[in-house]
Scaffold this motif. Structure first.
Motif, PDB file in Angstrom:
ATOM      1  N   ARG A  66       0.819  -1.219   0.000  1.00  0.00           N
ATOM      2  CA  ARG A  66       0.000   0.000   0.000  1.00  0.00           C
ATOM      3  C   ARG A  66       0.851   1.266   0.000  1.00  0.00           C
ATOM      4  O   ARG A  66       0.433   2.287  -0.555  1.00  0.00           O
ATOM      5  CB  ARG A  66      -0.935   0.012   1.218  1.00  0.00           C
ATOM      6  N   GLY A  77      -4.572  -2.488  -8.255  1.00  0.00           N
ATOM      7  CA  GLY A  77      -5.530  -3.546  -7.963  1.00  0.00           C
ATOM      8  C   GLY A  77      -5.030  -4.623  -7.021  1.00  0.00           C
ATOM      9  O   GLY A  77      -5.215  -5.819  -7.277  1.00  0.00           O
ATOM     10  N   MET A  78      -4.392  -4.238  -5.918  1.00  0.00           N
ATOM     11  CA  MET A  78      -3.956  -5.234  -4.955  1.00  0.00           C
ATOM     12  C   MET A  78      -5.154  -6.015  -4.410  1.00  0.00           C
ATOM     13  O   MET A  78      -6.179  -5.437  -4.055  1.00  0.00           O
ATOM     14  CB  MET A  78      -3.224  -4.577  -3.781  1.00  0.00           C
ATOM     15  N   HIS A  79      -5.029  -7.318  -4.350  1.00  0.00           N
ATOM     16  CA  HIS A  79      -6.098  -8.169  -3.827  1.00  0.00           C
ATOM     17  C   HIS A  79      -5.545  -9.056  -2.717  1.00  0.00           C
ATOM     18  O   HIS A  79      -4.517  -9.714  -2.893  1.00  0.00           O
ATOM     19  CB  HIS A  79      -6.685  -9.046  -4.928  1.00  0.00           C
ATOM     20  N   ILE A  80      -6.205  -9.052  -1.559  1.00  0.00           N
ATOM     21  CA  ILE A  80      -5.814  -9.923  -0.457  1.00  0.00           C
ATOM     22  C   ILE A  80      -6.684 -11.173  -0.498  1.00  0.00           C
ATOM     23  O   ILE A  80      -7.902 -11.105  -0.328  1.00  0.00           O
ATOM     24  CB  ILE A  80      -5.969  -9.200   0.902  1.00  0.00           C
ATOM     25  N   ASP A  81      -6.064 -12.302  -0.750  1.00  0.00           N
ATOM     26  CA  ASP A  81      -6.751 -13.591  -0.750  1.00  0.00           C
ATOM     27  C   ASP A  81      -6.712 -14.108   0.686  1.00  0.00           C
ATOM     28  O   ASP A  81      -5.770 -14.791   1.094  1.00  0.00           O
ATOM     29  CB  ASP A  81      -6.045 -14.551  -1.707  1.00  0.00           C
ATOM     30  N   ASP A  82      -7.738 -13.765   1.463  1.00  0.00           N
ATOM     31  CA  ASP A  82      -7.682 -14.095   2.881  1.00  0.00           C
ATOM     32  C   ASP A  82      -7.705 -15.596   3.138  1.00  0.00           C
ATOM     33  O   ASP A  82      -7.148 -16.077   4.131  1.00  0.00           O
ATOM     34  CB  ASP A  82      -8.781 -13.381   3.668  1.00  0.00           C
ATOM     35  N   GLN A 170     -11.822 -17.885   6.326  1.00  0.00           N
ATOM     36  CA  GLN A 170     -11.782 -16.552   5.726  1.00  0.00           C
ATOM     37  C   GLN A 170     -11.873 -15.514   6.826  1.00  0.00           C
ATOM     38  O   GLN A 170     -12.443 -15.765   7.895  1.00  0.00           O
ATOM     39  CB  GLN A 170     -12.939 -16.362   4.743  1.00  0.00           C
ATOM     40  N   GLY A 195      -7.414  -5.773   5.696  1.00  0.00           N
ATOM     41  CA  GLY A 195      -8.668  -5.337   5.101  1.00  0.00           C
ATOM     42  C   GLY A 195      -9.902  -5.515   5.948  1.00  0.00           C
ATOM     43  O   GLY A 195     -11.016  -5.261   5.481  1.00  0.00           O
TER      44      GLY A 195
END
Length: 472
Positions: A66, A77-82, A170, A195
């Motif tokens: 970030r 487009g950062m995506h956190i795959d929890d 999750q 997040g």
């Protein structure tokens, strides 16, 4: 007639402290038995230090992405795959736990007893299978468990502790973390940076029991960037159809509420002493029901019973538990001889970003203090982590260091350096005479050290101002 087992030292509990106690007793010539219901690894490996640091590591990576714009690096487009985050936490946690179980498996099978024990006398135990143990000395190392008051327990699966958080497949969208000790702060910041909309609440008005108000204010500013923070409040959670409503009430009419998916209770971990029948051991107990004991030997009064680790409710930290166990085991083997050990300088680290640490004695016990500000510290600014404060406490007249509080970049490393300096009796002047490489975060110590030196009658070392200003 039930079988009677005999040994020199019986250890109840096979966590970090219990394993250290058994090992120390055995190495000092005692025959041993170690009793545990599961032998499934230590608290650190299974639900404590290691899985929590794995979660924090993921959160740290997210925070770095970030702020990459600061360095001219654009990440779109950062995506956190929890799900992947939590799977790695569990996978690595299980690997660490397996390693501790392998160590336990190396114990002589005749020494390991799976079951629960309770006292039937000052040096006798009864197991839940009916067998009895007669020992010369007994070490209690039963650990601790999360505190869950009735209003929180009533939340059912909507309440989490450090023993259930890591099992989530999750992460929730919204969470309230209740408790502002080390666990609460670490979990709250990590979840927020992954997040999760996070609200942190605490009955105490102090964060992580930081003693210096300047350091405390710096930490509060850091946390408030990531989450809603409410200190000095009473918290009232109530289950709803789709989650939990958390209401809080503070002084002077301050109040509020928030709806969340889960509540994470980080309210402390009291000792696991129920079921031991301590009354049969004839031990004096403190107001919290913990046996009174001597920290230099871990012995309970004049009895043949010793405490170790979280069960002692002194400093619930892994390195302290290991030391407790070694001290208790050695003294149990040597009974009735007394082998007193001077305890190390108190050192507590909370792995937020920046890290928090409290070392040694407090500001109230110091004659001289000195503070460093990291907002413009050279190396910290280069790395984009330039925030925080550090306060050193020293004794008069020579400025011998006795303690510190900090929230600072590389805080866990600075804390170790300071703990070593305090334990070896260094003065601020002596530390300033040592080399400081440029540019490093360690240079940030100089400002506080110089302030202490300025308040003593001793001259500054000749090379105290060698090098460059802290902001360069």
């Amino acid at each position: 007639m039930s079988r009677v087992l005999q040994c020199d030292v019986a250890v109840i509990g096979a966590g970090t402290a219990g394993l250290a106690a058994e090992r120390a007793a055995r190495r000092n010539g005692a025959s041993t038995l170690i009793i545990d219901p599961h032998f499934d690894g230590t608290t650190c490996a299974t639900v404590g230090c290691m899985p929590s640091k794995l979660l924090i590591a993921a959160a740290t990576q997210a925070a770095r992405v970030r702020r990459s714009d600061l360095f001219g690096i654009r990440v779109q487009g950062m995506h956190i795959d929890d799900s992947a985050v939590m799977q790695r936490v569990r996978d690595e946690r299980d690997r660490f736990a397996a390693l501790t179980r392998k160590q336990i498996e190396k114990l002589d099978p005749a020494t390991r007893i799976t079951g629960r024990a309770r006292f039937t006398g000052p040096t006798t135990l009864e197991l839940d299978d009916g067998r009895r143990i007669q020992a010369r000395a007994i070490v209690i190392a039963t650990g601790s468990s999360p505190l869950l008051p009735p209003p929180f327990a009533a939340l059912g699966e909507r309440v989490l502790t450090n023993e259930s958080l890591f099992e989530l497949e999750q992460l929730p969208a919204r969470i309230a973390v209740v408790g502002t000790g080390s666990l609460g702060l670490e979990f709250a910041q990590a979840l927020a940076r992954l997040g999760v909309k996070t609200t942190l609440l605490g009955k105490d008005s102090q964060l992580a029991r930081i003693r210096c108000p300047r350091v405390h204010d710096a930490l509060q500013a850091v946390l408030e960037r990531d989450m809603d923070l409410h200190l000095g409040v009473d918290v009232h959670p109530e289950r709803t159809a789709d989650g939990v409503e958390v209401r809080w009430q503070g002084e002077q009419g301050a109040h509020g509420s928030v709806r969340v998916d889960h509540v994470l209770a980080a309210l402390g971990r009291p000792p696991l002493l129920d079921g031991l029948a301590l009354d049969k051991a004839g031990l004096a107990l403190d107001q919290h029901g913990v046996p009174c004991h001597d920290r230099e030997t871990m012995r309970c009064g004049d009895s043949a019973v010793f405490l170790a680790g979280d069960a002692a409710a002194d400093l619930p930290l892994l390195h302290e538990a290991s030391s407790d166990g070694a001290i208790a085991g050695r003294n149990a083997a040597a009974l009735p001889a007394r082998i007193a050990v001077k305890r190390h300088t108190a050192l507590s680290i909370t792995f937020t970003e920046p890290p928090i640490a409290s070392i040694g004695q407090s500001e109230d016990e110091a004659a001289i203090t000195g503070t460093s500000d990291f907002d413009d510290q050279g190396r910290a600014r280069v790395e984009g982590i330039n925030e925080g404060k550090l306060t050193l406490y020293a004794a008069a007249p020579e400025g011998r260091l006795i303690g510190a509080d900090l929230v600072a970049p590389a805080g866990e490393h600075l804390a170790h350096l300071l703990a070593w300096a305090i334990e070896t009796g260094c003065t601020a002047s002596q530390l300033l005479e040592l080399p400081f490489y440029h540019p490093t975060v360690e240079e940030g110590l100089k400002e506080a050290l110089r302030r202490i030196c300025a308040a003593t009658p001793l001259p500054l070392p000749a090379n105290h101002d060698a090098g460059v200003p802290s902001g360069a």
